[in-house]
Design a protein around this motif. Sequence first.
Motif, PDB file in Angstrom:
ATOM      1  N   GLY A   1       0.801  -1.222   0.000  1.00  0.00           N
ATOM      2  CA  GLY A   1       0.000   0.000   0.000  1.00  0.00           C
ATOM      3  C   GLY A   1       0.833   1.271   0.000  1.00  0.00           C
ATOM      4  N   THR A   2       2.062   1.160  -0.519  1.00  0.00           N
ATOM      5  CA  THR A   2       2.962   2.317  -0.512  1.00  0.00           C
ATOM      6  C   THR A   2       3.065   2.936  -1.905  1.00  0.00           C
ATOM      7  N   LEU A   3       2.901   4.249  -1.965  1.00  0.00           N
ATOM      8  CA  LEU A   3       3.207   4.950  -3.190  1.00  0.00           C
ATOM      9  C   LEU A   3       4.716   5.159  -3.218  1.00  0.00           C
ATOM     10  N   ILE A   4       5.373   4.555  -4.206  1.00  0.00           N
ATOM     11  CA  ILE A   4       6.826   4.646  -4.263  1.00  0.00           C
ATOM     12  C   ILE A   4       7.240   5.943  -4.947  1.00  0.00           C
ATOM     13  N   TRP A   5       6.548   6.269  -6.054  1.00  0.00           N
ATOM     14  CA  TRP A   5       6.986   7.426  -6.815  1.00  0.00           C
ATOM     15  C   TRP A   5       5.948   7.720  -7.885  1.00  0.00           C
ATOM     16  N   SER A   6       5.522   8.965  -7.970  1.00  0.00           N
ATOM     17  CA  SER A   6       4.545   9.348  -8.984  1.00  0.00           C
ATOM     18  C   SER A   6       4.971  10.656  -9.634  1.00  0.00           C
ATOM     19  N   PRO A   7       4.796  10.785 -10.950  1.00  0.00           N
ATOM     20  CA  PRO A   7       5.117  12.058 -11.596  1.00  0.00           C
ATOM     21  C   PRO A   7       4.164  13.170 -11.147  1.00  0.00           C
ATOM     22  N   ALA A   8       3.051  12.800 -10.491  1.00  0.00           N
ATOM     23  CA  ALA A   8       2.090  13.800 -10.053  1.00  0.00           C
ATOM     24  C   ALA A   8       2.460  14.398  -8.703  1.00  0.00           C
ATOM     25  N   LEU A   9       3.429  13.818  -8.020  1.00  0.00           N
ATOM     26  CA  LEU A   9       3.724  14.228  -6.642  1.00  0.00           C
ATOM     27  C   LEU A   9       5.205  14.519  -6.458  1.00  0.00           C
ATOM     28  N   SER A  10       5.500  15.411  -5.531  1.00  0.00           N
ATOM     29  CA  SER A  10       6.902  15.765  -5.325  1.00  0.00           C
ATOM     30  C   SER A  10       7.525  14.995  -4.159  1.00  0.00           C
ATOM     31  N   PHE A  11       6.713  14.203  -3.451  1.00  0.00           N
ATOM     32  CA  PHE A  11       7.306  13.364  -2.391  1.00  0.00           C
ATOM     33  C   PHE A  11       7.233  11.898  -2.822  1.00  0.00           C
ATOM     34  N   ARG A  12       7.930  11.053  -2.091  1.00  0.00           N
ATOM     35  CA  ARG A  12       8.033   9.643  -2.475  1.00  0.00           C
ATOM     36  C   ARG A  12       7.827   8.731  -1.262  1.00  0.00           C
ATOM     37  N   ASN A  13       7.655   7.447  -1.519  1.00  0.00           N
ATOM     38  CA  ASN A  13       7.606   6.442  -0.451  1.00  0.00           C
ATOM     39  C   ASN A  13       6.606   6.779   0.648  1.00  0.00           C
ATOM     40  N   ALA A  14       5.341   6.947   0.274  1.00  0.00           N
ATOM     41  CA  ALA A  14       4.314   7.334   1.240  1.00  0.00           C
ATOM     42  C   ALA A  14       3.330   6.171   1.445  1.00  0.00           C
ATOM     43  N   PRO A  15       3.107   5.782   2.709  1.00  0.00           N
ATOM     44  CA  PRO A  15       2.214   4.649   2.998  1.00  0.00           C
ATOM     45  C   PRO A  15       0.755   5.095   2.943  1.00  0.00           C
ATOM     46  N   LEU A  16       0.294   5.489   1.756  1.00  0.00           N
ATOM     47  CA  LEU A  16      -1.009   6.147   1.635  1.00  0.00           C
ATOM     48  C   LEU A  16      -2.175   5.230   2.007  1.00  0.00           C
ATOM     49  N   ALA A  17      -2.088   3.952   1.658  1.00  0.00           N
ATOM     50  CA  ALA A  17      -3.223   3.062   1.932  1.00  0.00           C
ATOM     51  C   ALA A  17      -3.482   2.977   3.435  1.00  0.00           C
ATOM     52  N   ALA A  18      -2.414   2.803   4.207  1.00  0.00           N
ATOM     53  CA  ALA A  18      -2.583   2.667   5.656  1.00  0.00           C
ATOM     54  C   ALA A  18      -3.157   3.952   6.257  1.00  0.00           C
TER      55      ALA A  18
END
Lengths: 401, 401
Positions: free
Chosen positions: B162-179
């Motif tokens: 459930g971790t966002l590792i990296w997105s071109p839409a966002l300036s931060f990385r490695n975010a446990p968004l699902a939790a």
Amino acid sequence: MASRSHDTSRLDNTLAVIRSLRDKGPVARVDLGTLNGISSATVTSISADLLQQGLISERPPDMPRPNERGRPKTLIQLAPEAACVICIKLSINELQLVVGDYAGQITHSEHHSIDTLGLSQEALVTLLKDKTAAVCDLALTRHRRLAGICLAVQGVVSSHSGTLIWSPALSFRNAPLAALLEAHFDCPVLLENDANCIASVLATQPAYADHPNLVVIMLGYGIGMSVLIDGKPFLGANGSAAEFGHSKYQPGGALCACGKRGCIEAYISDYALYRQASEVIELPAGDSAHPSESQMQALTQLALQGQPEAQRIFAEAGRALGYGLGNLLTLFNPDLVLITGSGVRGYPAMHDAMQTAIDEALVPELVGSTRIASCPWDRDMTCLGGIAMTLQATDQQILAG
Amino acid sequence: MASRSHDTSRLDNTLAVIRSLRDKGPVARVDLGTLNGISSATVTSISADLLQQGLISERPPDMPRPNERGRPKTLIQLAPEAACVICIKLSINELQLVVGDYAGQITHSEHHSIDTLGLSQEALVTLLKDKTAAVCDLALTRHRRLAGICLAVQGVVSSHSGTLIWSPALSFRNAPLAALLEAHFDCPVLLENDANCIASVLATQPAYADHPNLVVIMLGYGIGMSVLIDGKPFLGANGSAAEFGHSKYQPGGALCACGKRGCIEAYISDYALYRQASEVIELPAGDSAHPSESQMQALTQLALQGQPEAQRIFAEAGRALGYGLGNLLTLFNPDLVLITGSGVRGYPAMHDAMQTAIDEALVPELVGSTRIASCPWDRDMTCLGGIAMTLQATDQQILAG
């Protein structure tokens, strides 16, 4: 219904016991039970059947280890003479024929220098039949039966249909080689890509068992690749997946043996390295389009000893390899990439440029935690894999007698 | 043991009935049995339970067709109000929130223009919570419960953790968004790559059902990819497989949004096309680094109408796409490559150069029988896929009440 399901489970347990014995060598009955999650009574009954069929033998227990309690246990092992398989490895200018016994060990190996590119399909099939028949005659003096044959080929094959689609070692294409040999030898014939044979061996090694998503890259005259996904070979829709050598480094770049330009192979294969080197370095006389192992060793030594032109050529190859691996990491995201093949001799001279290229190509998130490692080359590895695959494919038939 | 196995099979049959109703719409009981290989008595008993739980309803039979015999059959259908799921699609500068009912249909959709790259992780999570809570309040006036949420993101995600590792839409990385969302909404939250959502929808369409090895390429602001192998999404070891956009066309070439050079995305994405065009063509004012749909349509029209500079830019993009597809064919050997996404608007202007590049890159044996086709873009497709995946993941929980 109940009896069919009982038979199926008995067969599955018997095959599991045979495979454990092949993987581990001699094992005590009780350990076979633990390894395969089956009862001692079942192992005892299965091994009685196998003994009676002559497929296993008992051997005296090993000496007990100092702190081991109780009476040492009798071990059982596969009877090597119960059956044999033949693996034929076809690569550019070389044919290797290997006999594997029922335990999966090599008992005979021979190499023939052949002008493979000069052969017609008919001439190749005749050659394969003759050489295999001679090896088979020899093998049958020591083994009770020939269980199967594996033809391991450099290039694109459809294992499913037994068709060789295209090989850099051959000048013809789309040949139904498995069926042609099967009709002659009256036993199952597997047609496999050589890199898949190697991957199947590497995947069983304890060091790599924790890496179910494994990519194996084979450096050499051509460039091979095998991908295991969740431990299983990934073949694609028609068996032509995993052709790393023909993925591109530079559109319109160096000429590849496939006839196209810019393929990874056109930068990192033996012929590519030698072709570049022969333009700028004085090299021993020989066929520079198909350099021999000794020619390649001489060139590699120059790079490793610091000859600047040779260093530059291997560094450029390392850069192409790094960009190619970058694509594999972004597309397959494997746990581990293992680099092997005869061309791994030059890996130390490519390594730094390869690493720099990967860092240049990919953000760290896409490199991820994939480990990239080299693995020493053993020219028998392809055949060991072919033998293991053929035994696995024919075990049930051997059991049926 | 027997009763547990009975319960398991009852649950499997019930889930199969629910999925058939979702895929097919209203179905007669007898047809549900045939579709799923279960007896009429079992379907009757399962549907009685589902009716009692309010998860399905009966509806009057359709009018009999002229040559159909017997009494028309009562149909059963999922009760749309039984539950809902929310799919949040996060892409560059846009947030879309969609409510899907228990039958998998979209009942509400809203778009928000957001400066996604300007958001911190905290700000994004707050925004997602607020917008989702508002949509949830609305949805719960029409549905009995919220079963789950799907966050579909452009970029590299680990669905497993459930971790966002990296997105071109966002300036931060490695975010446990699902939790973070799960804790707030007290329901399962799936984090998925947007291309995987789309592939899961396309794979169920009858036109593509015969293509178990399917590659979907999404053109647009970024370049997405999804690979189905034997019908299942291929995610790689950590979920970062199938990043086609960051495979390479030209080492050291054009600058990509990822910060590296030479990626396919740096040639064929919206921003890459617009960046090149704005250097040589007079274009409507606007953000040329993040061109809007109308900006892209204007540019695409120029190319389709024969403006030479625009034609050249799309042809070069087509060449990069063709070389990229060439690598996919050599490495994955799929049955079918489907090209879609909002950027498919420019596909006709890229097509010929793409085809030429594939022929230039690969020998026919490696092109094989893979079909390459485009597929019209529907901006709701990602959300339809997210809704289907979320319902599938929560069906068992909904059943449990």
